[in-house]
Scaffold this motif. Structure first.
Motif, PDB file in Angstrom:
ATOM      1  N   THR A 164       0.527   6.604  -6.808  1.00 37.65           N
ATOM      2  CA  THR A 164      -0.697   7.337  -7.106  1.00 37.65           C
ATOM      3  C   THR A 164      -0.446   8.831  -7.031  1.00 37.65           C
ATOM      4  N   ARG A 205     -13.505   1.685  -5.445  1.00 35.32           N
ATOM      5  CA  ARG A 205     -12.800   2.104  -4.254  1.00 35.32           C
ATOM      6  C   ARG A 205     -13.613   1.805  -3.004  1.00 35.32           C
ATOM      7  N   THR A 206     -14.900   2.148  -3.078  1.00 38.46           N
ATOM      8  CA  THR A 206     -15.776   1.880  -1.941  1.00 38.46           C
ATOM      9  C   THR A 206     -15.823   0.386  -1.651  1.00 38.46           C
ATOM     10  N   MET A 245      -8.966   4.479   2.802  1.00 43.16           N
ATOM     11  CA  MET A 245      -9.663   4.617   1.519  1.00 43.16           C
ATOM     12  C   MET A 245     -10.947   5.428   1.680  1.00 43.16           C
ATOM     13  N   ALA A 298     -12.644  -0.669  -0.077  1.00 46.41           N
ATOM     14  CA  ALA A 298     -12.557  -0.137   1.281  1.00 46.41           C
ATOM     15  C   ALA A 298     -13.360  -1.002   2.244  1.00 46.41           C
ATOM     16  N   PHE A 335       0.810  -1.221   0.000  1.00 46.66           N
ATOM     17  CA  PHE A 335       0.000   0.000   0.000  1.00 46.66           C
ATOM     18  C   PHE A 335       0.842   1.270   0.000  1.00 46.66           C
ATOM     19  N   MET A 356      -3.262   8.074   3.243  1.00 44.00           N
ATOM     20  CA  MET A 356      -3.016   6.636   3.364  1.00 44.00           C
ATOM     21  C   MET A 356      -1.742   6.393   4.170  1.00 44.00           C
ATOM     22  N   SER A 389       0.573   3.982  -2.856  1.00 47.24           N
ATOM     23  CA  SER A 389       0.122   5.358  -2.602  1.00 47.24           C
ATOM     24  C   SER A 389       1.129   6.378  -3.131  1.00 47.24           C
ATOM     25  N   SER A 435      -5.217  11.976  -1.004  1.00 48.88           N
ATOM     26  CA  SER A 435      -5.609  10.669  -0.484  1.00 48.88           C
ATOM     27  C   SER A 435      -4.393   9.761  -0.273  1.00 48.88           C
TER      28      SER A 435
END
Ligand SMILES: Nc1ncnc2c1ncn2[C@@H]1O[C@H](COP(=O)(O)OP(=O)(O)OP(=O)(O)O)[C@@H](O)[C@H]1O
Ligand SMILES: [Mg+2]
Lengths: 261, 436
Positions: B77, B186-187, B231, B190, B70, B270, B74, B266
């Motif tokens: 991203t 994403r939801t 998230m 999450a 992660f 994270m 991140s 975001s």
């Protein structure tokens, strides 16, 4: 912090002379690559005048505007805006000096993408800690033709509309002098005309002083007079310019100065 | 297309430094721990040593891997987000979305491979040192030799590669296809992470107080929960910002800027949530464990001391890693804002006001990140403490939490203000002229 010129003070009323530069020089780089961008410029612009600055690329137009507006410091010489001499060299000091005296319009608008049209317009007031009169901001935006775009963001506007927001932002602090560096450089001719009319109106109606850099003889013809710049020096002056007369002068200016210095 | 990606890497090596650093550190951590598997798998290693090595490689290597995944994702991203202007330009000049996607993903693959290759040497040294700590603490026989083999190499390269390429793919898809049903996946992810985390945390109760792997379930759980919460963090931040009104020019500007940059921050959130959750959870659990061991009086105190040192070393490595990733992504995100700061300055902001705005933004982010991270940490700490001891919340938790939060706040504020200050050294006019 700022010395007051002999012509009167900021507090008691506007000085008759909006801008004065005395022997202003500015050099970039050092050693072999040294470039003299401004070579002892002395000039004076009266209040309520609309002046265009023209000259070949690299002749120092942007440098002149930035030094006069307090966005940059000249190496030597004096800059007096609205009767107050620009002193101090720190960025914060220059920023505070600019706030109430100077507005600036850029070719690339330089609006903040994260703020709406209204928020962009009132930002200078917010930053200066001045009272934000939203009704006044709306009036100004309506006057530049954006009354129905108040909540839009810059990326939802055309180039011409963005430049009009930038002009509204420059007007909102009621500065004595507005500097514009190629404000129509990225616009089509119709949007350019609108922008030029707005600048003209700021002078005629609101008594502001406008100094505008441009490469376009038609744009220059909106001004009361044109200053020509070559190699960092003043190279002439034209009153009540027409597009043809300006083009003619520019062509001769080109004779003396090798292009692309 | 890989040629294009290679060329673009070569043209702007500086831009990719942050990604390279995260790939390098991530691969190094994974390889270091997983080389313990290789070491344990050698012929002639006694079974006790092998088990100790395998257990800690699985426990720490396992959640470390999740974390690295992660963290790398991140950072990547953040990197792709920042280049949306450049990608837009490419699209306008005729590149198809598929071409852009291949270029960005190809770039990520190149950088991840380079990072993993660079990590091999340091991981060998690190693994060697780690084995030394195990041996010094008497957990592993002195006769065991260190080995760096296929497990370390394959896992290190694969995980870094998958994290980098996957994150690049998702980020570029979002960048080139704006507002298309985004947020759904994403939801889903999450909530998936939250459910998995809740299950993992609950599993803690299935272990007995003295199980060697007791710490694994709540640690995994806390990390999964923190990923899930991270998230959902943008949404929480949105809600908070909608109601937040700060006075003063900097506060006013910060709230409005942040409202529009929620998606951009975001990745930083994270890292912040992960750091708080992982550091608080693992440090607290370790200290509960140490106290419990001391209280039971089963082992000689020298051994207990050694074990504590060993575990703290391991936890420390992980905490420092996440912290570095936090600094890394924050630095990368802030350096890209020079143009924005320039526009603020041209609109009449003094350098102090720009820094004030950055400070307020960062403070809001830190508060949200630390809050969510603390919730996730607590969800891991409480079950562990209940199984390991009679209590619910260990006495040392508040102290550790305070220390971790202070570090998080100091690191985020320090990095963003320091980076912004550097960005302010460029004159405003020049800063807005450089193409982002
Ligand atoms: N930051 C800088 N560093 C070094 N040299 C500079 C810098 N800014 C301007 N110059 C040099 O100073 C000279 C004047 O530049 P300036 O930008 O004022 O020209 P200009 O008249 O505005 O040109 P244009 O019409 O192309 O905008 C040029 O030779 C330019 O190369
Ligand atoms: Mg110029």
């Amino acid at each position: 912090m700022f010395r007051t010129g002999s012509r009167g003070t900021h507090d008691t009323g506007p000085a008759a002379e909006a801008l004065r530069l005395v022997k202003v020089t500015k050099t970039y780089g050092g050693g072999d690559s040294e470039v003299t961008a401004l070579d002892g410029i002395t000039l004076s612009l009266s209040r309520g005048s609309f002046t265009a600055v023209m000259g070949p690329s690299g002749s120092g137009k942007s440098t002149l505007l930035q030094c006069a507006a307090g966005l940059d410091r000249p190496d030597s010489g004096i800059v007096v805006v609205d009767g107050a001499e620009m002193t101090g060299s720190g960025e914060a000091e220059l920023t505070r000096f600019r706030r109430s005296r100077v507005g600036f319009v850029f070719q690339q608008y330089n609006l903040l993408d994260t703020l709406t049209v209204v928020q962009n317009t009132v930002l200078p007031l917010k930053l200066a800690g001045r009272r934000v009169d939203r009704r006044r901001a709306r009036e100004i935006l309506t006057a530049v033709g954006l009354g129905d775009r108040l909540g839009h963001r810059p990326d939802q506007l055309s180039g011409g509309q963005r430049q009009r927001v930038a002009i509204a932002r420059a007007l909102v602090t009621e500065p004595r002098v507005i500097f514009a560096d190629e404000p129509t450089g990225a616009l089509d001719s119709r949007s350019a005309r609108e922008v030029l009319r707005l600048l003209q109106e700021a002078v005629r109606v609101h008594g502001r002083t406008v100094v505008m850099v441009t490469h376009d003889p038609v744009a220059a013809s909106y001004a009361d007079s044109v200053l020509f710049l070559a190699d960092g020096r003043l190279a002439g002056h034209l009153h009540a310019p027409t597009a043809d007369a300006v083009a003619e002068r520019l062509a001769h200016l080109g004779d003396d100065v090798p292009a692309g210095v | 297309m890989l040629v294009l990606a290679l060329r673009s890497v070569r043209q702007r090596p500086g831009r990719l430094l942050a990604t390279l650093l995260s790939a390098f550190l991530g691969a190094a951590i994974i390889m270091t721990f997983n080389s313990l598997h290789d070491t344990a798998g050698q012929p002639g290693v006694d079974s006790v040593s092998a088990e100790t090595l395998t257990t800690s490689a699985s426990v720490v290597g396992g959640y470390g891997t999740l974390l690295v995944f992660f963290a790398v994702a991140s950072t990547l991203t953040v990197n792709v987000r920042q280049r949306s202007a450049e990608l837009e330009l490419l699209r306008c000049s005729g590149a198809t979305p598929a071409q852009i996607k291949r270029m960005v993903v190809g770039e990520a693959v190149v950088v991840a491979l380079a990072g993993a290759a660079l990590a091999i040497g340091p991981a060998m040294l690190g693994g060697h040192a780690l084995l030394g700590v195990f041996q010094d603490s008497g957990q592993v026989a002195d006769s065991v030799d260190y080995a760096f083999g296929p497990v370390a190499l394959v896992s290190g390269v694969d995980i870094t590669l998958v994290a980098a390429a996957g994150a690049a793919f998702l980020a570029v898809r979002r960048a080139t296809r704006p507002a298309v049903r985004r947020g759904r996946a994403r939801t889903f992810l999450a909530y998936g992470a939250l459910v998995a985390g809740a299950v993992s945390v609950t599993t803690t109760f299935a272990f007995s107080a003295t199980d060697a792997a007791l710490m694994a379930a709540p640690a995994y759980g806390a990390i999964l929960l923190s990923v899930g919460l991270a998230m959902l963090a943008p949404r929480l931040l949105n809600g908070l910002l909608a109601g937040l009104s700060l006075t003063g020019a900097s506060g006013w500007l910060a709230v409005r800027t942040l409202r529009r940059r929620v998606e951009h921050v975001s990745g930083i959130l994270m890292s912040l949530v992960l750091f708080t959750a992982v550091s608080t959870a693992t440090l607290t659990m370790q200290s509960v464990e140490s106290d419990a061991v001391a209280a039971s009086g089963l082992r000689k105190s020298v051994d207990a001391k050694n074990l504590e040192t060993l575990n703290l070393t391991v936890v420390g490595i992980i905490a420092v890693f996440v912290c570095v990733m936090l600094v890394n992504s924050l630095y990368a995100a802030t350096t890209y804002r020079g143009g924005e700061f320039g526009r603020q300055r041209l609109a009449g902001a003094t350098p102090g006001q720009v820094l004030g705005t950055v400070g307020v933004e960062t403070a809001v982010l830190t508060a949200v990140g630390v809050l969510l991270g603390s919730v996730a940490a607590l969800a891991g700490i409480v079950p562990f403490t209940m199984v390991r001891t009679d209590g619910v919340l260990p006495g040392q938790a508040p102290g550790i939490w305070l220390a971790v939060s202070s570090v998080a706040a100091a690191v985020t504020l320090g990095t963003s203000l320091g980076t912004a200050r550097r960005a302010l050294r460029t004159p405003a006019v020049a800063a807005v002229a450089t193409v982002a």
